[in-house]
Design a protein around this motif. Structure first.
Motif, PDB file in Angstrom:
ATOM      1  N   UNK A   1       0.887  -1.175   0.000  1.00  0.00           N
ATOM      2  CA  UNK A   1       0.000   0.000   0.000  1.00  0.00           C
ATOM      3  C   UNK A   1       0.921   1.220   0.000  1.00  0.00           C
ATOM      4  N   UNK A   2       0.969   1.914  -1.138  1.00  0.00           N
ATOM      5  CA  UNK A   2       1.901   3.045  -1.230  1.00  0.00           C
ATOM      6  C   UNK A   2       1.137   4.336  -1.479  1.00  0.00           C
ATOM      7  N   UNK A   3       1.850   5.408  -1.306  1.00  0.00           N
ATOM      8  CA  UNK A   3       1.233   6.707  -1.541  1.00  0.00           C
ATOM      9  C   UNK A   3       1.964   7.766  -0.759  1.00  0.00           C
TER      10      UNK A   3
ATOM     11  N   UNK B   1       0.905  -8.478  13.133  1.00  0.00           N
ATOM     12  CA  UNK B   1       1.118  -7.032  12.991  1.00  0.00           C
ATOM     13  C   UNK B   1       2.579  -6.689  13.264  1.00  0.00           C
ATOM     14  N   UNK B   2       3.190  -5.928  12.364  1.00  0.00           N
ATOM     15  CA  UNK B   2       4.502  -5.352  12.699  1.00  0.00           C
ATOM     16  C   UNK B   2       4.412  -3.837  12.523  1.00  0.00           C
ATOM     17  N   UNK B   3       5.185  -3.145  13.326  1.00  0.00           N
ATOM     18  CA  UNK B   3       5.093  -1.676  13.335  1.00  0.00           C
ATOM     19  C   UNK B   3       6.430  -1.049  12.945  1.00  0.00           C
ATOM     20  N   UNK B   4       6.371   0.262  12.764  1.00  0.00           N
ATOM     21  CA  UNK B   4       7.611   0.996  12.411  1.00  0.00           C
ATOM     22  C   UNK B   4       8.642   0.879  13.524  1.00  0.00           C
ATOM     23  N   UNK B   5       8.182   1.099  14.753  1.00  0.00           N
ATOM     24  CA  UNK B   5       9.090   1.085  15.911  1.00  0.00           C
ATOM     25  C   UNK B   5       8.339   0.518  17.109  1.00  0.00           C
TER      26      UNK B   5
ATOM     27  N   UNK C   1       5.167   0.276   7.592  1.00  0.00           N
ATOM     28  CA  UNK C   1       6.519   0.795   7.326  1.00  0.00           C
ATOM     29  C   UNK C   1       7.599  -0.079   7.999  1.00  0.00           C
ATOM     30  N   UNK C   2       7.681  -1.331   7.653  1.00  0.00           N
ATOM     31  CA  UNK C   2       8.610  -2.212   8.390  1.00  0.00           C
ATOM     32  C   UNK C   2      10.073  -1.868   8.149  1.00  0.00           C
TER      33      UNK C   2
ATOM     34  N   UNK D   1      -0.891 -10.690   2.905  1.00  0.00           N
ATOM     35  CA  UNK D   1      -0.009  -9.704   3.536  1.00  0.00           C
ATOM     36  C   UNK D   1      -0.175  -8.325   2.941  1.00  0.00           C
ATOM     37  N   UNK D   2      -0.204  -7.325   3.813  1.00  0.00           N
ATOM     38  CA  UNK D   2      -0.251  -5.939   3.330  1.00  0.00           C
ATOM     39  C   UNK D   2       0.875  -5.173   3.987  1.00  0.00           C
ATOM     40  N   UNK D   3       1.656  -4.486   3.165  1.00  0.00           N
ATOM     41  CA  UNK D   3       2.759  -3.692   3.706  1.00  0.00           C
ATOM     42  C   UNK D   3       2.551  -2.228   3.304  1.00  0.00           C
ATOM     43  N   UNK D   4       2.482  -1.373   4.279  1.00  0.00           N
ATOM     44  CA  UNK D   4       2.435   0.065   3.995  1.00  0.00           C
ATOM     45  C   UNK D   4       3.879   0.537   3.901  1.00  0.00           C
ATOM     46  N   UNK D   5       4.229   1.170   2.811  1.00  0.00           N
ATOM     47  CA  UNK D   5       5.615   1.650   2.691  1.00  0.00           C
ATOM     48  C   UNK D   5       5.716   2.934   1.881  1.00  0.00           C
TER      49      UNK D   5
END
Lengths: 383, 269
Positions: B39-41, B90-94, B170-171, B198-202
């Protein structure tokens, strides 16, 4: 799950949590010490009166229940005995003196208590015998004197009193030993009332006369102790010039008793309040530092129950360890204190104080629990 | 094949005083088992808001989200918490890991939360961490691990409890390029192998080389969905698409107000 998280965090941060437990331990020592001091001082003040084998105490009227001011003449004895419902009456005289030791030990201030053998006021004798007559230089000692100064039945003791401006020394034979019977912060020496009258400190030697024999108070044993309130009124109405109260009212009226106890209780209350604030503050700061972590836990599916229980368990564990350390510390501390320090902690007071101390943790930590429950995962994770 | 994830015209409106913001606007898409989607933008395009709704952390104002046949909107907060714990990774940025738990314990945490911490599951956790190259780091605390290693532990935790849907916010944000590639590559492999969605926001378009599909969002709406491998690879290689370029230019000119207000895309007029 909550216990697992709580325990792991504490185990991996042993230093921090142990330090905090030590703070709670110090608070515990302080609270227990104040409680023991309050109880010890109260006991030192009231022990004899509290243990008295009587249901009512007769004071002279209008002396504000002061044993030292009160004078009840022996002429009232028969009047009191005649009141229906009165089983027995015993006169008691209080004065002070010192126990002088031959081996150079420092003289011990004692309460000289004049009583009639076999009458209310005479304490039970656990070792040796009671004196049998109303005269003679025989003494029954407070248990604490016997144990602290190694005086035993059959020994001769010297009692010093001041008559006028002169020191007077009297030899007494110890005939018996009772248990702890302190009166107004001093251990007691019991002696026949007429002997007591002879040796008690007086302004001058002049004027001593058998007909003047008075006691400070009289102890009354009732046939129906349950009915003491009504009996007190009846006795007051039938015998003039007296005031009759129960034992509790009598010792609570002793000089400074209420002021002292309320001061110590206030100190104890404030120390507990400080404990609540310290624990509350510590866990609140800790929870604030963990907001992102709690948010993450919630985001991966930990519910509020898990989060709250984790905080509660840590508070309970830290408090428990602190209170346990503090209790052991207090015990060790009291072992090292000289016997003259009025520290007494009975089982019930200790349990009550420790239970209160264990409660201050959860009370102090309530804010942090609320804080942890309110953490929003989205905000906490900055999403 | 039934999709694991289906969103139907999902909309999220934020109201702050007189300001009404459509952060996500009529977004519909599906993800099949074994499919990894990026998922980008630009900032403020609504992708993180979308992710939060997919995780059940935020309620959609309109539309429906179906995961594994369950509609999130019909669940109570308690049910959603349990659903997250059982069905979502779930994984998070930090702040991904519990600092006082070792790498293995952090992974086991999901098993404990689901009360499935059997010896067999713990062995599986060790195997998974081994697969992620962390066999010799099982008993290390997060502070003893590098950023990449921490992210790999987080990936293991997101997969260990057999979730249907895996979400990654944002992994690679805090990783250097080499580690970022490693992390996303292994993430992609595991999602494909284990047939999860799987969905990755980046923000990092280079990471799209490991995904099957790219959903590009602008101003809360789906701008385009790219499933052509060549087009995706071109984007990942740094060769900008025409569309991506336009979006970036638009953002630079201030056309996307969300850039000033990350996460939100205001609607004018």
């Amino acid at each position: 799950m909550s216990f697992y998280l709580a325990f792991k965090e504490m185990w991996r941060n042993k230093g921090r949590f142990f330090l905090f437990s030590l703070v709670i331990a110090l608070i515990t020592i302080l609270v227990l010490f104040i409680a023991a001091l309050a109880q010890g001082l109260a006991l030192a003040n009231k022990e004899y009166i509290e243990k008295l084998n009587a249901d009512l105490i007769v004071f002279q009227e209008k002396v504000e229940l002061s044993t030292s001011t009160s004078r009840v003449g022996l002429d009232k004895l028969n009047n009191l005995r005649r009141v229906p419902g009165v089983a027995d009456v015993g006169p008691i005289g209080f004065s002070s003196g010192s126990l002088v030791f031959a081996d150079g030990q420092e003289a011990l201030d004692v309460a000289l208590v004049g009583v009639q053998p076999g009458k209310p006021g005479m304490p039970p004798v656990y070792n040796g015998n009671s004196f049998r007559s109303d005269r003679g230089y025989y003494a029954v000692l407070d248990g604490s004197i016997a144990s602290r100064n190694e005086v035993k039945v059959g020994d001769e003791i010297t009692i010093k009193t001041i008559v006028g401006s002169e020191d007077k020394f009297y030899q007494f034979q110890v005939v018996g030993v009772t248990d702890g019977r302190q009166y107004l912060y001093q251990p007691s020496v019991f002696m026949p009332l007429q002997t007591w009258e002879k040796i008690r400190p007086q302004a001058s030697i002049e004027g001593q006369n058998q007909s003047d024999l008075v006691s400070n108070v009289m102890a009354i044993k009732l046939t129906d102790p349950e009915n003491w309130e009504a009996m007190a009124k009846t006795i007051e109405s039938q015998v003039s010039g007296i005031e009759v109260v129960d034992r509790k009212t009598a010792y609570q009226s002793s000089p400074g008793y209420s002021a002292q106890q309320s001061t110590l209780n206030t100190q104890q209350g404030f120390t507990l309040l400080i404990g609540i604030l310290v624990i509350g503050g510590f866990f609140q700061i800790q929870t604030l530092q963990k907001v992102p972590q709690i948010g993450m836990l919630k985001a991966i599916g930990a519910n509020n129950k898990i989060v709250a229980l984790t905080v509660i368990m840590q508070i309970i564990l830290v408090t428990f360890i602190g209170v346990a350390l503090g209790s052991i510390g207090t015990f060790l501390l009291t072992l090292g204190l000289p016997g003259s320090v009025p520290i007494t902690l009975t089982g019930s007071t200790a349990i009550l104080t420790i239970a209160t101390l264990l409660l201050i943790g959860p009370i102090g930590g309530l804010v942090s629990v609320r804080l942890a429950i309110k953490v929003e995962p989205l905000t906490a994770l900055g999403m | 094949m039934e999709p694991i994830l289906r969103t139907d015209a999902v909309t999220k409106i934020f109201e702050t005083g007189t300001l009404i913001v459509r952060a996500v606007d009529q977004v519909s898409f599906e993800i099949q088992p074994g499919e990894f989607v990026a998922l980008v933008g630009p900032s403020g395009s609504g992708k993180t808001t979308m992710l939060a709704m997919l995780a059940g952390l935020l309620n959609a104002t309109e539309g429906e989200i179906h995961i594994d046949g369950h509609e999130l909107g019909k669940m109570s907060e308690q049910e959603k918490t349990r659903f997250r714990r059982e069905k979502i990774g779930f994984t998070f940025q930090a702040n991904n890991l519990i600092p006082y738990l070792t790498a293995l314990e952090n992974v086991e945490l999901m098993l404990r939360l689901n009360s499935t911490n059997s010896k067999f599951c713990r062995e599986e956790a060790k195997k998974l961490l081994g697969r992620l190259g962390l066999s010799d780091r099982l008993n290390n605390l997060p502070k003893q691990l590098s950023g990449g290693q921490q992210q790999r532990v987080a990936i293991a935790r997101a997969l260990i409890h057999d979730p249907s849907l895996v979400l990654a916010d944002e992994p690679t944000a805090s990783l250097d390029t080499e580690r970022a590639y490693q992390v996303v590559q292994i993430f992609s492999e595991l999602i494909h192998e284990q047939k999860r969605a799987g969905i990755m926001v980046t923000h990092d378009l280079r990471m799209t080389q490991y995904v099957d599909r790219v959903i590009q969002m602008v101003d809360g709406k789906i701008y385009q969905i790219i499933d052509d491998r060549a087009e995706i690879d071109a984007m990942a290689a740094g060769g900008r698409f025409e569309t991506a370029k336009k979006v970036e230019e638009k953002e630079l000119k201030g056309g996307v107000m969300g850039a000033l207000n990350p996460g939100l895309a205001p609607v004018r007029g």
